[in-house]
Scaffold this active site. Structure first.
Site, PDB file in Angstrom:
ATOM      1  N   SER A 200     -25.862   5.631 -13.508  1.00 12.59           N
ATOM      2  CA  SER A 200     -24.934   4.739 -13.491  1.00 12.59           C
ATOM      3  C   SER A 200     -25.508   3.287 -13.682  1.00 12.59           C
ATOM      4  O   SER A 200     -26.533   3.055 -13.338  1.00 12.59           O
ATOM      5  CB  SER A 200     -24.439   4.667 -12.044  1.00 12.59           C
ATOM      6  OG  SER A 200     -23.524   3.427 -11.855  1.00 12.59           O
ATOM      7  N   GLY A 201     -24.748   2.485 -14.530  1.00 12.44           N
ATOM      8  CA  GLY A 201     -25.257   1.276 -14.987  1.00 12.44           C
ATOM      9  C   GLY A 201     -25.151   0.101 -13.946  1.00 12.44           C
ATOM     10  O   GLY A 201     -26.235  -0.406 -13.677  1.00 12.44           O
ATOM     11  N   CYS A 326     -19.100   4.237   0.499  1.00  7.14           N
ATOM     12  CA  CYS A 326     -17.981   5.090   0.317  1.00  7.14           C
ATOM     13  C   CYS A 326     -17.367   5.539   1.749  1.00  7.14           C
ATOM     14  O   CYS A 326     -16.081   5.931   1.788  1.00  7.14           O
ATOM     15  CB  CYS A 326     -18.090   6.446  -0.465  1.00  7.14           C
ATOM     16  SG  CYS A 326     -19.116   6.169  -1.974  1.00  7.14           S
TER      17      CYS A 326
HETATM   18  C1  LIG Z   1     -23.474   5.244  -6.632  1.00 10.54           C
HETATM   19  C2  LIG Z   1     -23.504   6.657  -6.742  1.00 10.54           C
HETATM   20  C3  LIG Z   1     -22.842   7.532  -7.398  1.00 10.54           C
HETATM   21  C4  LIG Z   1     -21.746   7.003  -7.896  1.00 10.54           C
HETATM   22  O1  LIG Z   1     -21.782   6.229  -9.209  1.00 10.54           O
HETATM   23  P1  LIG Z   1     -20.830   5.316  -9.535  1.00 10.54           P
HETATM   24  O2  LIG Z   1     -21.232   4.867 -11.048  1.00 10.54           O
HETATM   25  O3  LIG Z   1     -20.451   4.483  -8.675  1.00 10.54           O
HETATM   26  O4  LIG Z   1     -19.532   6.221 -10.083  1.00 10.54           O
HETATM   27  C5  LIG Z   1     -23.312   8.956  -7.586  1.00 10.54           C
HETATM   28  N1  LIG Z   1     -24.328   9.193  -6.966  1.00 10.54           N
HETATM   29  C6  LIG Z   1     -25.154   8.278  -6.187  1.00 10.54           C
HETATM   30  C7  LIG Z   1     -26.511   8.912  -5.637  1.00 10.54           C
HETATM   31  C8  LIG Z   1     -24.812   6.999  -6.080  1.00 10.54           C
HETATM   32  O5  LIG Z   1     -25.856   6.144  -5.154  1.00 10.54           O
END
Ligand SMILES: *Cc1c(COP(=O)(O)O)cnc(C)c1O
Length: 394
Positions: A200-201, A326
């Site tokens: 994820s960016g 979350c």
């Molecule tokens: C933040 C996170 C995600 C979700 O990524 P998003 O880009 O926010 O949807 C998934 N897995 C882990 C381990 C993360 O820390």
């Protein structure tokens, strides 16, 4: 108090100025559709190809194996549901762990409602999945193993190479959620036999709403979005050009100073751990002492609740988190800490600090000093602490 010390880099990071600078032209004059056959479009196409190449090189693979998505959650969903859909004739069993991110866990739960069987592996007290338990859980109908590279709450780094060796030998697809690890740790998908990888960016100082899924060549998962020919037809829709440029630039910058950052963050991390464990009684570190992300610290403070602690830290300008973002706002004990076997009263007093490149020793000193004061104050008014003292005649 106008100082702010940001220690929640596992939740999100500030986009680097260099990343914003790289993105700006694609929000402005370089607006061409990458599918266009004129130079304005070709420019956009080139920018996407360049980002794809940077990311592929970071993983030791080729650009054609990288598919841009709208973030980590989307990549996880696609990986898991895409394999389930494409390989359901081969089998309907998936193996994952109890400490995965909700994007993985809830994708698996969804598949259970569609007739798939899922094994949720436990972890040791140190938050690490045992490769032997992965091996033992594989059945003739197992199609996929999904184990995260590093955990977002307690930072524990999983034995990815060992698991990859097992899945490869058993002919099972191996997906890893590397959202916390990509850009923080060096990753080689071939060396580790990783078949699919999510990132994820916004966790690596890139823009929110950007991400990618690496899919090993030859693994034919079901397409995510049917439509045009973008992303080799597997995830259709006009590309998020500025976002893709941003995640590409963020990856490039993360690689450039990775060694330095690992060294600095480990130093600050260990300094924070040592000071707190030395100076605050009845505190414990959760997760593995060394096999943890360079920037992750997760403490439990006995006899107190994390919520008032976080509020008081915020009043002192410190941003930290009660485990996973979350879960904040919901009064439910962290499932990751439950999987470690911690009792509920210890889980309730758990706070996560995640360090970033801009943090200094002074930030850590200020944080520990503030923490000592707040934990002391909260314990003074804690009935749990009163009981403990009376019982132990302190
Ligand atoms: C933040 C996170 C995600 C979700 O990524 P998003 O880009 O926010 O949807 C998934 N897995 C882990 C381990 C993360 O820390």
């Amino acid at each position: 108090m106008n100082k702010r010390i940001y220690l929640d880099h596992a939740a999100t990071t500030a986009t680097r100025p260099e990343v914003i600078e790289a993105m700006l032209p694609y929000l402005g004059e370089r607006y061409g559709n990458p599918s266009g056959l004129y130079s304005l479009g070709i420019e956009s196409k080139k920018a996407i190809d360049n980002a794809r190449l940077i990311i592929a090189e970071a993983l030791g693979t080729e650009g054609e194996n990288i598919y841009f998505t709208g973030g980590g959650s989307e990549s996880d969903n696609w990986a898991i549901k895409g394999v389930a859909d494409a390989f359901s004739k081969k089998g309907r069993h998936i193996i994952t762990s109890k400490i995965e991110h909700h994007a993985v866990l809830n994708s698996c739960r969804y598949l259970e409602t569609k007739g798939f069987a899922v094994t949720y592996l436990g972890v040791g007290e140190n938050g690490i999945v045992r490769p032997e338990s992965v091996y033992a859980a594989i059945r003739p109908d197992t199609i996929m193993v999904s184990i995260m590279y590093a955990n977002n709450e307690i930072g524990s780094i999983q034995p990815i190479k060992e698991i990859g060796a097992i899945t490869r030998r058993q002919g099972v697809i191996f997906h890893t959620d590397a959202v916390q690890a990509f850009g923080q740790l060096p990753i080689d998908v071939d060396e580790c036999n990783i078949d699919m990888l999510s990132a994820s960016g916004h966790k690596l100082q890139g823009p929110k709403g950007t991400g990618f899924l690496y899919v090993r060549k030859g693994i034919d998962i079901t397409n995510l979005i049917h439509g045009g020919k973008q992303e080799a037809g597997r995830r259709a829709g006009t590309e998020n050009v500025p976002g893709i440029v941003g995640i590409g630039r963020a990856t490039q910058l993360a690689l450039e100073d990775m060694d330095n950052r690992i060294k600095n963050e480990c130093e600050l991390r260990d300094y924070l751990i040592n000071r707190v464990l030395d100076e605050i009684p009845y505190s414990r570190l959760n997760g593995h002492r060394y096999k943890r992300l360079p920037n992750n610290v997760n403490f439990s403070f006995q006899f107190i609740d994390a919520e008032p602690l976080l509020v008081m830290l915020d009043m002192s300008g410190i941003c930290a988190s009660a485990g996973s973002a979350c879960n904040s706002g919901i009064k439910k004990p962290s499932y990751v800490l439950e999987a470690l076997g911690l009792p509920e009263d210890v889980i309730n007093g758990t706070v996560r600090f995640t360090i970033g490149g801009e943090n200094t020793v002074e930030d850590i000193d200020y944080t520990v000093d503030t923490l000592k004061e707040i934990v002391g104050k909260l314990r003074e008014s804690s009935p749990l602490y009163e009981d403990y003292k009376r019982y132990n005649k302190i």
